[in-house]
Motif scaffolding. Structure first.
Motif, PDB file in Angstrom:
ATOM      1  N   PHE A  21       0.824  -1.203   0.000  1.00  0.00           N
ATOM      2  CA  PHE A  21       0.000   0.000   0.000  1.00  0.00           C
ATOM      3  C   PHE A  21       0.859   1.255   0.000  1.00  0.00           C
ATOM      4  O   PHE A  21       0.525   2.236  -0.664  1.00  0.00           O
ATOM      5  CB  PHE A  21      -0.968  -0.002   1.187  1.00  0.00           C
ATOM      6  N   ALA A  22       1.959   1.241   0.716  1.00  0.00           N
ATOM      7  CA  ALA A  22       2.855   2.396   0.730  1.00  0.00           C
ATOM      8  C   ALA A  22       3.401   2.663  -0.667  1.00  0.00           C
ATOM      9  O   ALA A  22       3.449   3.822  -1.122  1.00  0.00           O
ATOM     10  CB  ALA A  22       3.993   2.169   1.721  1.00  0.00           C
ATOM     11  N   GLU A  23       3.778   1.612  -1.362  1.00  0.00           N
ATOM     12  CA  GLU A  23       4.323   1.765  -2.715  1.00  0.00           C
ATOM     13  C   GLU A  23       3.281   2.374  -3.663  1.00  0.00           C
ATOM     14  O   GLU A  23       3.578   3.303  -4.417  1.00  0.00           O
ATOM     15  CB  GLU A  23       4.773   0.400  -3.234  1.00  0.00           C
ATOM     16  N   GLN A  24       2.074   1.874  -3.602  1.00  0.00           N
ATOM     17  CA  GLN A  24       1.008   2.411  -4.456  1.00  0.00           C
ATOM     18  C   GLN A  24       0.686   3.854  -4.088  1.00  0.00           C
ATOM     19  O   GLN A  24       0.533   4.717  -4.955  1.00  0.00           O
ATOM     20  CB  GLN A  24      -0.256   1.559  -4.314  1.00  0.00           C
ATOM     21  N   ALA A  27       3.336   6.394  -5.295  1.00  0.00           N
ATOM     22  CA  ALA A  27       3.252   6.681  -6.726  1.00  0.00           C
ATOM     23  C   ALA A  27       2.048   7.566  -7.044  1.00  0.00           C
ATOM     24  O   ALA A  27       2.158   8.527  -7.824  1.00  0.00           O
ATOM     25  CB  ALA A  27       3.178   5.373  -7.513  1.00  0.00           C
ATOM     26  N   LEU A  28       0.908   7.268  -6.441  1.00  0.00           N
ATOM     27  CA  LEU A  28      -0.295   8.063  -6.707  1.00  0.00           C
ATOM     28  C   LEU A  28      -0.171   9.480  -6.161  1.00  0.00           C
ATOM     29  O   LEU A  28      -0.612  10.442  -6.800  1.00  0.00           O
ATOM     30  CB  LEU A  28      -1.520   7.363  -6.116  1.00  0.00           C
ATOM     31  N   THR A  29       0.426   9.629  -5.000  1.00  0.00           N
ATOM     32  CA  THR A  29       0.634  10.956  -4.418  1.00  0.00           C
ATOM     33  C   THR A  29       1.570  11.769  -5.301  1.00  0.00           C
ATOM     34  O   THR A  29       1.292  12.934  -5.610  1.00  0.00           O
ATOM     35  CB  THR A  29       1.181  10.836  -2.983  1.00  0.00           C
ATOM     36  N   ALA A  30       2.667  11.156  -5.751  1.00  0.00           N
ATOM     37  CA  ALA A  30       3.626  11.840  -6.626  1.00  0.00           C
ATOM     38  C   ALA A  30       2.986  12.228  -7.959  1.00  0.00           C
ATOM     39  O   ALA A  30       3.354  13.247  -8.563  1.00  0.00           O
ATOM     40  CB  ALA A  30       4.842  10.949  -6.865  1.00  0.00           C
ATOM     41  N   ALA A  31       2.018  11.453  -8.416  1.00  0.00           N
ATOM     42  CA  ALA A  31       1.347  11.734  -9.688  1.00  0.00           C
ATOM     43  C   ALA A  31       0.271  12.814  -9.560  1.00  0.00           C
ATOM     44  O   ALA A  31      -0.329  13.206 -10.555  1.00  0.00           O
ATOM     45  CB  ALA A  31       0.732  10.452 -10.245  1.00  0.00           C
ATOM     46  N   GLY A  32       0.006  13.281  -8.325  1.00  0.00           N
ATOM     47  CA  GLY A  32      -0.930  14.384  -8.145  1.00  0.00           C
ATOM     48  C   GLY A  32      -2.331  14.002  -7.721  1.00  0.00           C
ATOM     49  O   GLY A  32      -3.260  14.805  -7.866  1.00  0.00           O
ATOM     50  N   ALA A  33      -2.513  12.808  -7.184  1.00  0.00           N
ATOM     51  CA  ALA A  33      -3.842  12.406  -6.705  1.00  0.00           C
ATOM     52  C   ALA A  33      -4.340  13.383  -5.648  1.00  0.00           C
ATOM     53  O   ALA A  33      -3.547  13.972  -4.904  1.00  0.00           O
ATOM     54  CB  ALA A  33      -3.783  10.990  -6.132  1.00  0.00           C
ATOM     55  N   ASP A  34      -5.660  13.549  -5.601  1.00  0.00           N
ATOM     56  CA  ASP A  34      -6.276  14.428  -4.607  1.00  0.00           C
ATOM     57  C   ASP A  34      -6.665  13.680  -3.340  1.00  0.00           C
ATOM     58  O   ASP A  34      -6.766  14.267  -2.271  1.00  0.00           O
ATOM     59  CB  ASP A  34      -7.529  15.086  -5.177  1.00  0.00           C
ATOM     60  N   LEU A  35      -6.947  12.400  -3.478  1.00  0.00           N
ATOM     61  CA  LEU A  35      -7.271  11.543  -2.345  1.00  0.00           C
ATOM     62  C   LEU A  35      -6.937  10.118  -2.728  1.00  0.00           C
ATOM     63  O   LEU A  35      -6.715   9.816  -3.901  1.00  0.00           O
ATOM     64  CB  LEU A  35      -8.744  11.671  -1.922  1.00  0.00           C
ATOM     65  N   LEU A  36      -6.892   9.250  -1.751  1.00  0.00           N
ATOM     66  CA  LEU A  36      -6.615   7.833  -1.991  1.00  0.00           C
ATOM     67  C   LEU A  36      -7.817   7.019  -1.538  1.00  0.00           C
ATOM     68  O   LEU A  36      -8.394   7.276  -0.490  1.00  0.00           O
ATOM     69  CB  LEU A  36      -5.350   7.392  -1.248  1.00  0.00           C
ATOM     70  N   TRP A  37      -8.163   6.031  -2.352  1.00  0.00           N
ATOM     71  CA  TRP A  37      -9.346   5.206  -2.130  1.00  0.00           C
ATOM     72  C   TRP A  37      -8.874   3.775  -1.921  1.00  0.00           C
ATOM     73  O   TRP A  37      -8.324   3.168  -2.836  1.00  0.00           O
ATOM     74  CB  TRP A  37     -10.241   5.298  -3.354  1.00  0.00           C
ATOM     75  N   VAL A  54      -0.097   3.742   3.798  1.00  0.00           N
ATOM     76  CA  VAL A  54      -0.351   5.035   3.167  1.00  0.00           C
ATOM     77  C   VAL A  54       0.243   6.150   4.013  1.00  0.00           C
ATOM     78  O   VAL A  54       0.908   7.051   3.499  1.00  0.00           O
ATOM     79  CB  VAL A  54      -1.862   5.254   2.944  1.00  0.00           C
ATOM     80  N   ARG A  55       0.026   6.096   5.313  1.00  0.00           N
ATOM     81  CA  ARG A  55       0.485   7.179   6.189  1.00  0.00           C
ATOM     82  C   ARG A  55       2.013   7.274   6.271  1.00  0.00           C
ATOM     83  O   ARG A  55       2.548   8.321   6.640  1.00  0.00           O
ATOM     84  CB  ARG A  55      -0.122   7.044   7.577  1.00  0.00           C
ATOM     85  N   GLN A  56       2.718   6.223   5.891  1.00  0.00           N
ATOM     86  CA  GLN A  56       4.187   6.298   5.836  1.00  0.00           C
ATOM     87  C   GLN A  56       4.662   7.233   4.740  1.00  0.00           C
ATOM     88  O   GLN A  56       5.760   7.780   4.819  1.00  0.00           O
ATOM     89  CB  GLN A  56       4.788   4.914   5.591  1.00  0.00           C
ATOM     90  N   VAL A  57       3.824   7.412   3.699  1.00  0.00           N
ATOM     91  CA  VAL A  57       4.288   8.138   2.517  1.00  0.00           C
ATOM     92  C   VAL A  57       3.377   9.262   2.048  1.00  0.00           C
ATOM     93  O   VAL A  57       3.755  10.029   1.171  1.00  0.00           O
ATOM     94  CB  VAL A  57       4.506   7.166   1.334  1.00  0.00           C
ATOM     95  N   SER A  58       2.168   9.367   2.595  1.00  0.00           N
ATOM     96  CA  SER A  58       1.221  10.340   2.046  1.00  0.00           C
ATOM     97  C   SER A  58       0.297  10.924   3.114  1.00  0.00           C
ATOM     98  O   SER A  58      -0.242  10.190   3.934  1.00  0.00           O
ATOM     99  CB  SER A  58       0.358   9.667   0.975  1.00  0.00           C
ATOM    100  N   PRO A  59       0.066  12.247   3.032  1.00  0.00           N
ATOM    101  CA  PRO A  59      -0.901  12.890   3.930  1.00  0.00           C
ATOM    102  C   PRO A  59      -2.295  13.000   3.309  1.00  0.00           C
ATOM    103  O   PRO A  59      -3.188  13.586   3.918  1.00  0.00           O
ATOM    104  CB  PRO A  59      -0.290  14.284   4.112  1.00  0.00           C
TER     105      PRO A  59
END
Length: 183
Positions: A21-24, A27-37, A54-59
């Protein structure tokens, strides 16, 4: 689509799941996602591993959806109420159901989730029914009009985000949108 658990016959190591999940999410955060589902969850252990990863890599804000079978529970036996309480405890911004056995089962699960946490925004991405084999092809039996009627019932319940999962087509989503347009 969203971030989904890895489904396998053997038990999945929570650390491996967390890393996946951290890996995904990274990548999605770096690509500009607005939220994660995070979707098609079957247990609170999967949810916790996903959120930790997710929390290891994205807010980014998180949405979590669970898949409920013909008995109204996830594949791991989790009830909709317990799923919602777990989602609240994990700090997601919205929760609900995706995939699942039928439109009616999705609606029933969402009602139970709503009762468990009325303050949590509800989301839904139901299937267009269960796939049925027709000769060499697979067919999903729910028509776009039936799917749109499902969307109307969800809106009447207060579901905030409504989309489609397996078997939904552009026609299903157009019908859903057409029925929600207040012309």
């Amino acid at each position: 689509g969203g971030l989904g658990p890895i489904v396998a016959d053997a038990p999945i190591d929570p650390d491996d799941l967390c890393r996946a999940f951290a890996e995904q999410a990274e990548a999605l955060t770096a690509a500009g996602a607005d939220l994660l589902w995070i979707e098609t969850l079957g247990s609170l252990a999967e949810l916790r591993a996903a959120v930790a990863g997710v929390r290891q890599v994205s807010p980014l804000p998180l949405v979590a959806t669970f898949s409920f079978d013909h008995e109204g529970r996830t594949r791991n036996g989790l009830t909709p109420s317990a799923a919602m309480r777990g989602a609240v405890d994990c700090g997601v911004v919205a929760a609900g159901a995706n995939c699942g056995h039928s439109l009616e089962m999705t609606e029933q699960a969402l009602r139970q989730m709503q009762r468990a946490a009325p303050q949590m925004p509800l989301v839904s991405k139901a299937n267009a029914g269960l796939p049925q084999r027709c000769g060499e092809r697979w067919h999903y039996p729910v028509s776009p009009d039936e799917f749109a009627a499902h969307g109307q019932r969800l809106r009447a319940m207060g579901v905030r985000l409504i989309g489609g999962c397996c078997g939904t087509t552009a026609a299903h989503l157009r019908a859903l949108h057409r029925e929600s347009d207040p012309m």
